[in-house]
Design a protein around this motif. Structure first.
Motif, PDB file in Angstrom:
ATOM      1  N   ILE A 117       0.813  -1.224   0.000  1.00  0.00           N
ATOM      2  CA  ILE A 117       0.000   0.000   0.000  1.00  0.00           C
ATOM      3  C   ILE A 117       0.842   1.268   0.000  1.00  0.00           C
ATOM      4  CG2 ILE A 117      -1.975  -1.116   1.100  1.00  0.00           C
ATOM      5  CD1 ILE A 117      -1.252   0.509   3.622  1.00  0.00           C
ATOM      6  N   MET A 118       2.176   1.130  -0.133  1.00  0.00           N
ATOM      7  CA  MET A 118       3.001   2.338  -0.080  1.00  0.00           C
ATOM      8  C   MET A 118       2.766   3.282  -1.260  1.00  0.00           C
ATOM      9  SD  MET A 118       4.165   2.417   2.745  1.00  0.00           S
ATOM     10  CE  MET A 118       5.010   3.982   2.592  1.00  0.00           C
ATOM     11  N   VAL A 119       2.391   2.755  -2.409  1.00  0.00           N
ATOM     12  CA  VAL A 119       2.133   3.637  -3.552  1.00  0.00           C
ATOM     13  C   VAL A 119       0.908   4.520  -3.296  1.00  0.00           C
ATOM     14  CG1 VAL A 119       1.729   3.781  -6.019  1.00  0.00           C
ATOM     15  CG2 VAL A 119       3.252   2.032  -5.136  1.00  0.00           C
ATOM     16  N   PRO A 120      -0.260   3.943  -2.941  1.00  0.00           N
ATOM     17  CA  PRO A 120      -1.389   4.822  -2.601  1.00  0.00           C
ATOM     18  C   PRO A 120      -1.129   5.703  -1.387  1.00  0.00           C
ATOM     19  CG  PRO A 120      -1.961   2.519  -2.266  1.00  0.00           C
ATOM     20  CD  PRO A 120      -0.694   2.531  -3.021  1.00  0.00           C
ATOM     21  N   VAL A 121      -0.385   5.214  -0.397  1.00  0.00           N
ATOM     22  CA  VAL A 121      -0.083   6.061   0.756  1.00  0.00           C
ATOM     23  C   VAL A 121       0.687   7.295   0.296  1.00  0.00           C
ATOM     24  CG1 VAL A 121       1.318   6.239   2.853  1.00  0.00           C
ATOM     25  CG2 VAL A 121      -0.165   4.281   2.520  1.00  0.00           C
ATOM     26  N   TYR A 122       1.649   7.076  -0.587  1.00  0.00           N
ATOM     27  CA  TYR A 122       2.408   8.209  -1.114  1.00  0.00           C
ATOM     28  C   TYR A 122       1.473   9.186  -1.830  1.00  0.00           C
ATOM     29  CZ  TYR A 122       5.795  10.904  -3.761  1.00  0.00           C
ATOM     30  OH  TYR A 122       6.520  11.921  -4.296  1.00  0.00           O
ATOM     31  N   GLY A 123       0.569   8.642  -2.657  1.00  0.00           N
ATOM     32  CA  GLY A 123      -0.387   9.478  -3.372  1.00  0.00           C
ATOM     33  C   GLY A 123      -1.253  10.295  -2.421  1.00  0.00           C
ATOM     34  N   LEU A 124      -1.725   9.611  -1.380  1.00  0.00           N
ATOM     35  CA  LEU A 124      -2.563  10.260  -0.375  1.00  0.00           C
ATOM     36  C   LEU A 124      -1.787  11.370   0.341  1.00  0.00           C
ATOM     37  CD1 LEU A 124      -5.429   9.267   0.182  1.00  0.00           C
ATOM     38  CD2 LEU A 124      -4.575   8.171   2.249  1.00  0.00           C
TER      39      LEU A 124
ATOM     40  N   GLY B  22      -8.477   1.541   0.160  1.00  0.00           N
ATOM     41  CA  GLY B  22      -9.600   1.948  -0.684  1.00  0.00           C
ATOM     42  C   GLY B  22      -9.125   2.778  -1.874  1.00  0.00           C
ATOM     43  N   TYR B  23      -8.232   3.688  -1.596  1.00  0.00           N
ATOM     44  CA  TYR B  23      -7.645   4.542  -2.627  1.00  0.00           C
ATOM     45  C   TYR B  23      -6.915   3.688  -3.666  1.00  0.00           C
ATOM     46  CZ  TYR B  23      -5.250   8.842  -4.203  1.00  0.00           C
ATOM     47  OH  TYR B  23      -4.792   9.910  -4.930  1.00  0.00           O
ATOM     48  N   CYS B  24      -6.253   2.637  -3.151  1.00  0.00           N
ATOM     49  CA  CYS B  24      -5.530   1.684  -3.993  1.00  0.00           C
ATOM     50  C   CYS B  24      -6.488   1.055  -4.991  1.00  0.00           C
ATOM     51  CB  CYS B  24      -4.933   0.620  -3.085  1.00  0.00           C
ATOM     52  SG  CYS B  24      -3.797  -0.515  -3.820  1.00  0.00           S
ATOM     53  N   VAL B  25      -7.668   0.643  -4.492  1.00  0.00           N
ATOM     54  CA  VAL B  25      -8.658   0.011  -5.360  1.00  0.00           C
ATOM     55  C   VAL B  25      -9.093   0.988  -6.461  1.00  0.00           C
ATOM     56  CG1 VAL B  25     -10.949  -1.019  -5.461  1.00  0.00           C
ATOM     57  CG2 VAL B  25      -9.448  -1.519  -3.531  1.00  0.00           C
TER      58      VAL B  25
END
Lengths: 274, 280
Positions: A117-124, B22-25
């Motif tokens: 999940i590090m890629v979306p965490v970075y995006g967030l 969720g954001y990942c999805v």
């Protein structure tokens, strides 16, 4: 020779072989740190010296990254332990339809690969302006350890008898008072294990600060050591070994402190990620 | 009111764990890129179709399987069990010393471990020095067999965990059962196969599951030792994900890969919880 003795000698011999194989990289670390002309092979330094250590003991190489690590992991550990202790209390003391699914979700989460999940965490973090901030990184680090800490804390709390609490309840103590004055002091050793274990895990964490922190002056030791040996070719191996030892010492010492309680069965209480 | 103390932890978990998942999805179904700012369109399953048609992705899946099989299932698990078994028969000083060395390798920070094994496997490193001394052919391990080098590094680092789990499991086997089998004339191999292994099968299951999960998410060790190279010959899924999302700026595609990794992890987690039959 008796059969039992033969078995013991054979086992000893096999273990010594494995131990030597595991020992070689560690031996290289120690010997190179004392060798001014260290290269990549294990060998005794011709004239042992502490030169490497004095060369890396500067603000830029050692003190700033170590202080960053301490701030980052220390604050994340405190946050994790505080939230886990609070959360564990109702989960350990009250029964409801809701606690079992909650605990199963927690256990499920301990096993998820955080790396993914590090890629979306970075995006967030980019979107909410938390990238390259120590507190943002420390909040995420705290959350990443939270499921396992809650699980562990709840198991330790289950071992504390409820008699004293009930007495306090009748005397009119609030829930928070009961938790902080009675339950937590009674589970002191358990709390210490959760705290130290969380700290060890965070101290060695590389990927999270590697992704979320950018400024060189904010990097913890786990990432600064990487930039150090990332520039292959010009590395002074002896100094790198010396720095590695300085960086590893706190976790090795802390592990020794809690090792007896960490042994074996403990680990089955949930995922232990390396 | 009684459940209020759950609030801070739940809030953190929702914001920083459930949120990103969720954001990942969502991101996995878009063509979000790091550069070129606001172009983020819904593209459906395009990222996944692209992944399954991408040779580099298939290479990463294959290398992840090799890495997991060699280092976790064969290496950490079997060596951990062997060490735990041998320790029960060995003399006390040897047992203590071996335990200390193996556990030290586990407690060391990931990047230090990576650095030590990088030094060990380099052309001019310790492994080749030993091979030279034994008059065996040496080679540039990080170049010729990078995936095996990082697998061994993971074995070095992760075996202690299995050793601890199996030590605990073996110490719970009642002595009279093994003694009875010995009196009946069962040899070591048969005792292991028919008594010891069946009695610790739950520990074997949980250990395999946890080893596999932690091996699936290894990034720092591989990144520091080889950066997934040479070429893409040690590029496991986490490294591939990082490479696509950040070095090639394909956030959408990288996230789709991350989502697949997460799904595999979730699947393993469910099996693990079933296996544990947890009572909470």
């Amino acid at each position: 020779m008796k059969r039992a003795t033969r078995v013991r000698l054979a086992s000893d011999a096999a273990l010594v072989v494995v131990a030597v194989a595991f020992l070689l990289p560690l031996l290289w670390l120690v010997l190179s740190s004392l060798d001014a002309g260290a290269d990549l092979r294990v060998r005794l330094p011709s004239s042992p010296t502490t030169e490497n250590f004095s060369a890396v003991l500067t603000d830029e190489i050692t003190f700033t990254p170590m202080l960053n690590s301490l701030l980052l992991c220390g604050s994340a550990t405190l946050l994790t332990v505080a939230c886990a202790a609070l959360a564990a209390y109702p989960l350990s003391r009250y029964r409801s339809r809701f606690s079992r699914p909650y605990l199963l979700t927690i256990l499920f989460t301990t096993c998820l690969p955080i790396t993914a999940i590090m890629v979306p965490v970075y995006g967030l973090f980019v979107q909410v302006n938390l990238v390259d901030t120590m507190y943002g990184t420390s909040l995420f680090l705290a959350t990443s350890q939270l499921p396992f800490s809650i699980w562990l804390m709840k198991n330790f709390m289950d071992g504390v008898p409820t008699v004293l609490e009930e007495a306090a309840w009748t005397d009119g103590a609030s829930m928070l008072q009961t938790l902080t004055r009675i339950v937590l002091p009674l589970m002191g050793p358990g709390m210490t294990v959760v705290m130290i274990y969380t700290f060890i895990q965070l101290w060695g964490n590389f990927f999270v600060p590697f992704m979320l922190l950018l400024s060189p002056d904010q990097l913890p030791a786990s990432v600064s050591i990487f930039t150090f040996f990332g520039n292959y070719g010009s590395v002074i191996y002896g100094q790198l070994a010396a720095f590695s030892i300085l960086y590893s010492t706190p976790v090795l010492l802390l592990y020794i402190l809690i090792s007896r309680r960490l042994g074996g069965g403990f680990a089955l209480g949930g995922a232990v990620k390396g | 009111m009684r459940w209020l103390p759950l609030a801070p932890a739940t809030l953190l978990l929702l914001l920083f764990l459930a949120g990103p998942i969720g954001y990942c999805v969502w991101i996995a179904f878009t063509n979000t890129q790091l550069t070129g700012s606001s172009t983020s369109d819904f593209v459906g399953l395009a990222n996944f179709r692209r992944a399954f048609a991408d040779d580099n992705f298939r290479n990463a899946v294959w290398l992840t399987l090799v890495f997991t099989f060699v280092s976790s299932i064969v290496g950490q698990n079997t060596i951990g069990l062997a060490l735990a078994g041998l320790m029960r028969a060995a003399s006390r000083p040897v047992r203590t010393a071996t335990g200390a060395v193996v556990i030290a390798a586990w407690v060391l920070p990931e990047i230090v471990a990576a650095f030590l094994l990088y030094a060990f496997f380099r052309r001019e490193g310790t492994l080749n020095a030993i091979l030279d001394w034994l008059h065996l052919p040496s080679q540039n391990w990080l170049f010729t067999l990078p995936i095996l080098a990082v697998s061994f590094a993971n074995v070095w680092r992760g075996t202690a965990f299995s050793m601890l789990i199996y030590s605990a499991a073996l110490s719970e086997i009642p002595k009279d059962i093994t003694e009875a089998a010995e009196v009946d004339g069962a040899n070591g191999v048969r005792r292991l196969w028919h008594i010891t292994l069946p009695m610790i099968r739950r520990s074997i299951g949980t250990n395999l599951m946890l080893n596999t999960l932690s091996t699936l998410s290894v990034f720092g060790l591989i990144w520091a030792m080889t950066r997934g190279g040479p070429g893409n010959r040690s590029q496991t899924l986490p490294v591939f994900m990082y490479d696509q999302a950040f070095l090639k700026s394909l956030i959408g595609y990288g996230t789709a890969v991350a989502l697949l990794l997460l799904l595999v992890g979730a699947l393993f987690s469910i099996v693990y919880i079933r296996l544990l039959k947890v009572e909470v």
